[in-house]
Design a protein around this motif. Structure first.
Motif, PDB file in Angstrom:
ATOM      1  N   HIS A  51       0.827  -1.210   0.000  1.00  0.00           N
ATOM      2  CA  HIS A  51       0.000   0.000   0.000  1.00  0.00           C
ATOM      3  C   HIS A  51       0.860   1.259   0.000  1.00  0.00           C
ATOM      4  O   HIS A  51       0.552   2.224  -0.689  1.00  0.00           O
ATOM      5  CB  HIS A  51      -0.973  -0.008   1.184  1.00  0.00           C
ATOM      6  N   ALA A  52       1.934   1.249   0.785  1.00  0.00           N
ATOM      7  CA  ALA A  52       2.821   2.432   0.801  1.00  0.00           C
ATOM      8  C   ALA A  52       3.375   2.660  -0.602  1.00  0.00           C
ATOM      9  O   ALA A  52       3.359   3.785  -1.124  1.00  0.00           O
ATOM     10  CB  ALA A  52       3.961   2.214   1.794  1.00  0.00           C
ATOM     11  N   GLU A  53       3.833   1.598  -1.242  1.00  0.00           N
ATOM     12  CA  GLU A  53       4.469   1.751  -2.554  1.00  0.00           C
ATOM     13  C   GLU A  53       3.450   2.152  -3.622  1.00  0.00           C
ATOM     14  O   GLU A  53       3.686   3.075  -4.400  1.00  0.00           O
ATOM     15  CB  GLU A  53       5.183   0.454  -2.940  1.00  0.00           C
ATOM     16  N   ALA A  54       2.323   1.439  -3.661  1.00  0.00           N
ATOM     17  CA  ALA A  54       1.348   1.699  -4.730  1.00  0.00           C
ATOM     18  C   ALA A  54       0.682   3.066  -4.553  1.00  0.00           C
ATOM     19  O   ALA A  54       0.556   3.832  -5.523  1.00  0.00           O
ATOM     20  CB  ALA A  54       0.305   0.589  -4.763  1.00  0.00           C
ATOM     21  N   LEU A  55       0.281   3.385  -3.318  1.00  0.00           N
ATOM     22  CA  LEU A  55      -0.395   4.681  -3.115  1.00  0.00           C
ATOM     23  C   LEU A  55       0.566   5.837  -3.374  1.00  0.00           C
ATOM     24  O   LEU A  55       0.199   6.844  -3.976  1.00  0.00           O
ATOM     25  CB  LEU A  55      -0.970   4.762  -1.693  1.00  0.00           C
ATOM     26  N   ASP A  56       1.820   5.680  -2.949  1.00  0.00           N
ATOM     27  CA  ASP A  56       2.784   6.770  -3.154  1.00  0.00           C
ATOM     28  C   ASP A  56       3.130   6.940  -4.642  1.00  0.00           C
ATOM     29  O   ASP A  56       3.322   8.062  -5.113  1.00  0.00           O
ATOM     30  CB  ASP A  56       4.050   6.526  -2.335  1.00  0.00           C
ATOM     31  N   LEU A  57       3.153   5.832  -5.357  1.00  0.00           N
ATOM     32  CA  LEU A  57       3.428   5.902  -6.800  1.00  0.00           C
ATOM     33  C   LEU A  57       2.368   6.764  -7.495  1.00  0.00           C
ATOM     34  O   LEU A  57       2.668   7.571  -8.366  1.00  0.00           O
ATOM     35  CB  LEU A  57       3.433   4.480  -7.386  1.00  0.00           C
ATOM     36  N   PHE A  58       1.118   6.606  -7.085  1.00  0.00           N
ATOM     37  CA  PHE A  58       0.040   7.337  -7.752  1.00  0.00           C
ATOM     38  C   PHE A  58      -0.176   8.734  -7.198  1.00  0.00           C
ATOM     39  O   PHE A  58      -0.535   9.647  -7.925  1.00  0.00           O
ATOM     40  CB  PHE A  58      -1.265   6.528  -7.696  1.00  0.00           C
ATOM     41  N   PHE A  59       0.027   8.925  -5.890  1.00  0.00           N
ATOM     42  CA  PHE A  59      -0.359  10.216  -5.291  1.00  0.00           C
ATOM     43  C   PHE A  59       0.823  11.031  -4.785  1.00  0.00           C
ATOM     44  O   PHE A  59       0.644  12.170  -4.389  1.00  0.00           O
ATOM     45  CB  PHE A  59      -1.381   9.977  -4.160  1.00  0.00           C
TER      46      PHE A  59
ATOM     47  N   THR B 205       3.493  13.867   0.476  1.00  0.00           N
ATOM     48  CA  THR B 205       4.565  14.660   1.068  1.00  0.00           C
ATOM     49  C   THR B 205       5.201  13.863   2.205  1.00  0.00           C
ATOM     50  O   THR B 205       6.401  13.909   2.428  1.00  0.00           O
ATOM     51  CB  THR B 205       3.991  15.990   1.632  1.00  0.00           C
ATOM     52  N   GLN B 206       4.350  13.134   2.941  1.00  0.00           N
ATOM     53  CA  GLN B 206       4.879  12.333   4.056  1.00  0.00           C
ATOM     54  C   GLN B 206       4.114  11.017   4.207  1.00  0.00           C
ATOM     55  O   GLN B 206       2.897  10.989   4.025  1.00  0.00           O
ATOM     56  CB  GLN B 206       4.759  13.116   5.364  1.00  0.00           C
ATOM     57  N   ILE B 207       4.858   9.962   4.518  1.00  0.00           N
ATOM     58  CA  ILE B 207       4.232   8.672   4.845  1.00  0.00           C
ATOM     59  C   ILE B 207       4.548   8.384   6.309  1.00  0.00           C
ATOM     60  O   ILE B 207       5.704   8.485   6.725  1.00  0.00           O
ATOM     61  CB  ILE B 207       4.806   7.534   3.966  1.00  0.00           C
ATOM     62  N   ARG B 208       3.506   8.071   7.098  1.00  0.00           N
ATOM     63  CA  ARG B 208       3.731   7.713   8.510  1.00  0.00           C
ATOM     64  C   ARG B 208       3.353   6.251   8.722  1.00  0.00           C
ATOM     65  O   ARG B 208       2.359   5.789   8.151  1.00  0.00           O
ATOM     66  CB  ARG B 208       2.845   8.571   9.415  1.00  0.00           C
ATOM     67  N   ILE B 209       4.118   5.589   9.563  1.00  0.00           N
ATOM     68  CA  ILE B 209       3.839   4.169   9.830  1.00  0.00           C
ATOM     69  C   ILE B 209       3.810   3.916  11.334  1.00  0.00           C
ATOM     70  O   ILE B 209       4.711   4.356  12.065  1.00  0.00           O
ATOM     71  CB  ILE B 209       4.919   3.257   9.188  1.00  0.00           C
TER      72      ILE B 209
ATOM     73  N   ARG C 235       9.124  -3.427  13.672  1.00  0.00           N
ATOM     74  CA  ARG C 235       8.673  -3.763  12.307  1.00  0.00           C
ATOM     75  C   ARG C 235       8.355  -2.487  11.530  1.00  0.00           C
ATOM     76  O   ARG C 235       8.587  -2.413  10.318  1.00  0.00           O
ATOM     77  CB  ARG C 235       7.429  -4.654  12.343  1.00  0.00           C
ATOM     78  N   ALA C 236       7.836  -1.485  12.227  1.00  0.00           N
ATOM     79  CA  ALA C 236       7.558  -0.192  11.558  1.00  0.00           C
ATOM     80  C   ALA C 236       8.876   0.431  11.111  1.00  0.00           C
ATOM     81  O   ALA C 236       9.003   0.947   9.992  1.00  0.00           O
ATOM     82  CB  ALA C 236       6.813   0.739  12.517  1.00  0.00           C
ATOM     83  N   GLN C 237       9.877   0.335  11.983  1.00  0.00           N
ATOM     84  CA  GLN C 237      11.197   0.902  11.645  1.00  0.00           C
ATOM     85  C   GLN C 237      11.810   0.191  10.441  1.00  0.00           C
ATOM     86  O   GLN C 237      12.390   0.808   9.561  1.00  0.00           O
ATOM     87  CB  GLN C 237      12.136   0.767  12.841  1.00  0.00           C
TER      88      GLN C 237
ATOM     89  N   VAL D 270       9.645   8.970   5.134  1.00  0.00           N
ATOM     90  CA  VAL D 270       8.820   8.145   6.045  1.00  0.00           C
ATOM     91  C   VAL D 270       9.117   8.484   7.504  1.00  0.00           C
ATOM     92  O   VAL D 270      10.276   8.664   7.886  1.00  0.00           O
ATOM     93  CB  VAL D 270       9.101   6.632   5.819  1.00  0.00           C
ATOM     94  N   VAL D 271       8.048   8.547   8.303  1.00  0.00           N
ATOM     95  CA  VAL D 271       8.187   8.797   9.737  1.00  0.00           C
ATOM     96  C   VAL D 271       7.543   7.616  10.469  1.00  0.00           C
ATOM     97  O   VAL D 271       6.442   7.195  10.095  1.00  0.00           O
ATOM     98  CB  VAL D 271       7.450  10.112  10.114  1.00  0.00           C
ATOM     99  N   THR D 272       8.213   7.084  11.489  1.00  0.00           N
ATOM    100  CA  THR D 272       7.576   6.020  12.284  1.00  0.00           C
ATOM    101  C   THR D 272       6.969   6.635  13.547  1.00  0.00           C
ATOM    102  O   THR D 272       7.512   7.601  14.102  1.00  0.00           O
ATOM    103  CB  THR D 272       8.593   4.937  12.694  1.00  0.00           C
ATOM    104  N   CYS D 273       5.857   6.077  13.979  1.00  0.00           N
ATOM    105  CA  CYS D 273       5.151   6.654  15.138  1.00  0.00           C
ATOM    106  C   CYS D 273       5.050   5.622  16.247  1.00  0.00           C
ATOM    107  O   CYS D 273       4.887   4.431  15.987  1.00  0.00           O
ATOM    108  CB  CYS D 273       3.746   7.082  14.733  1.00  0.00           C
ATOM    109  N   ARG D 274       5.113   6.136  17.481  1.00  0.00           N
ATOM    110  CA  ARG D 274       5.047   5.248  18.649  1.00  0.00           C
ATOM    111  C   ARG D 274       3.607   4.871  18.983  1.00  0.00           C
ATOM    112  O   ARG D 274       3.368   3.900  19.665  1.00  0.00           O
ATOM    113  CB  ARG D 274       5.664   5.940  19.873  1.00  0.00           C
ATOM    114  N   ASN D 275       2.635   5.725  18.552  1.00  0.00           N
ATOM    115  CA  ASN D 275       1.251   5.313  18.778  1.00  0.00           C
ATOM    116  C   ASN D 275       0.378   5.656  17.573  1.00  0.00           C
ATOM    117  O   ASN D 275       0.707   6.528  16.755  1.00  0.00           O
ATOM    118  CB  ASN D 275       0.691   5.871  20.096  1.00  0.00           C
ATOM    119  N   ALA D 276      -0.733   4.916  17.487  1.00  0.00           N
ATOM    120  CA  ALA D 276      -1.589   4.999  16.297  1.00  0.00           C
ATOM    121  C   ALA D 276      -2.245   6.373  16.176  1.00  0.00           C
ATOM    122  O   ALA D 276      -2.416   6.901  15.071  1.00  0.00           O
ATOM    123  CB  ALA D 276      -2.647   3.902  16.371  1.00  0.00           C
TER     124      ALA D 276
END
Ligand SMILES: NC(=O)C1=CN([C@@H]2O[C@H](COP(=O)(O)OP(=O)(O)OC[C@H]3O[C@@H](n4cnc5c(N)ncnc54)[C@H](O)[C@@H]3O)[C@@H](O)[C@H]2O)C=CC1
Ligand SMILES: O=C([O-])C1=[NH+]CCC1
Length: 284
Positions: free
Chosen positions: A117-125, A128-132, A139-141, A154-160
């Motif tokens: 999803h990260a790859e396909a959505l970013d390819l089309f849109f 500016t930033q992807i957060r995980i 695993r997010a890292q 890409v930014v990783t987040c400690r909480n949802a």
């Protein structure tokens, strides 16, 4: 008898689920036939969330392609890549029709579907930033570092909550059987691609979120069975993404929209046919 999704040209019965509680696994059989493609296939796919501990994919799929004129099997192929990419492709289409703001993408989960999803959505849109966010932060890292190697920001987040705050597009792609996404965290007009599930397809999002959002799905006839929990709670599904595409249903882009992805056999069918045709060309 289960109803069959049978528009003018596609036959796609509701898939069969065989649950194996003692193994925490499930086997799905997904047949489809397309008149215009003159193609017939059946995907067999298992979901074993604990496979990760054994170094295996949690989703393992095989696609059988048939000669529709004789019923003879013409190819047996790996279905993992097909499942990985056709699911993300369906979310790209849903996002294209249901969202007009595509600056920030937030992904809850860091497995196979999160990556595609990260790859396909970013390819089309081109976000500016992807957060995980992932319940196992490492695993997010790991996913973030792989995406960064491809030049993504890409930014990783400690909480949802932090991950989805002000996000335009959100993807949930986990095996969580309890909600990981809450109504109060989401900005008006955000679009959610709800991909994953625990025991049911709609366990990743809290009920209050479904209550206020406009919900779309891929296949209404499957939704009657697979989203029964939502329907029984009095929540209605507004329509199929296909109906937005053909203009028979509106795209409610100013409201919070949910694409509740179930996965359709016809997606596997057209992907498998394409792969088989390319394979035959290569062999010539
Ligand atoms: N809608 C569709 O067409 C498809 C849906 N799926 C669903 O998407 C989901 C993800 O599949 P994959 O990425 O292939 O699996 P995966 O095993 O590669 O990734 C699963 C992710 O969920 C996380 N996770 C596992 N248990 C969790 C829990 N209890 N709470 C929170 N996070 C948890 C894992 O850490 C990992 O990040 C699954 O629910 C699967 O059934 C998969 C393929 C197609
Ligand atoms: O459509 C699909 O292949 C699947 N949906 C849920 C698990 C696998």
């Amino acid at each position: 008898m289960a109803s069959v999704s049978m528009c003018n040209e596609v036959i796609q019965p509701p898939r069969m689920f065989m649950r194996i509680p003692s193994k925490n696994g499930v086997l799905l059989t997904m047949p489809a036939f397309s008149e215009s493609e003159n193609a017939m296939a059946c995907k067999l796919v298992t979901a074993y969330p604990r496979n990760v501990e054994k170094g295996l994919s949690s989703i393992i799929a095989t696609v059988l392609l048939f000669d529709p004129d004789t019923g003879k099997v013409s190819a047996i192929m790996d279905g993992n890549e097909i499942t990985t990419w056709r699911t993300a492709a369906a979310s790209v289409v849903a996002t294209k029709y249901l969202n007009n703001q595509t600056k920030t993408l937030a992904i809850l989960g860091a497995g196979t579907q999160a990556r595609s999803h990260a790859e396909a959505l970013d390819l089309f849109f081109n976000f500016t930033q992807i957060r995980i966010w992932n319940h196992r932060y490492e695993r997010a890292q790991k996913l973030a570092s792989n995406l960064e190697k491809e030049g993504k920001s890409v930014v990783t987040c400690r909480n949802a909550e932090e991950c989805v705050q002000d996000a335009d597009v959100i993807v949930t792609a986990t095996f969580s059987s309890s909600p990981i996404l809450k109504k109060d965290w989401i900005k008006p007009g955000a679009h959610i691609n709800a991909i994953g599930a625990g025991i049911s397809h709609h366990s990743e999002l809290e009920m209050e979120l479904y209550e206020i959002a406009v919900i779309y799905t891929d296949d209404m006839s499957s939704a009657k069975y697979e989203l029964k929990g939502l329907l029984d709670a009095g929540i209605s599904i507004f329509g199929e993404i296909g109906e937005v595409i053909n203009g028979s249903k509106s795209a409610e882009c100013n409201k919070i929209t949910i694409f509740q992805s179930l996965g359709m056999a016809v997606e596997d069918l057209v992907s498998a046919k394409l792969i088989y045709e390319e394979y035959k060309k290569m062999k010539k």
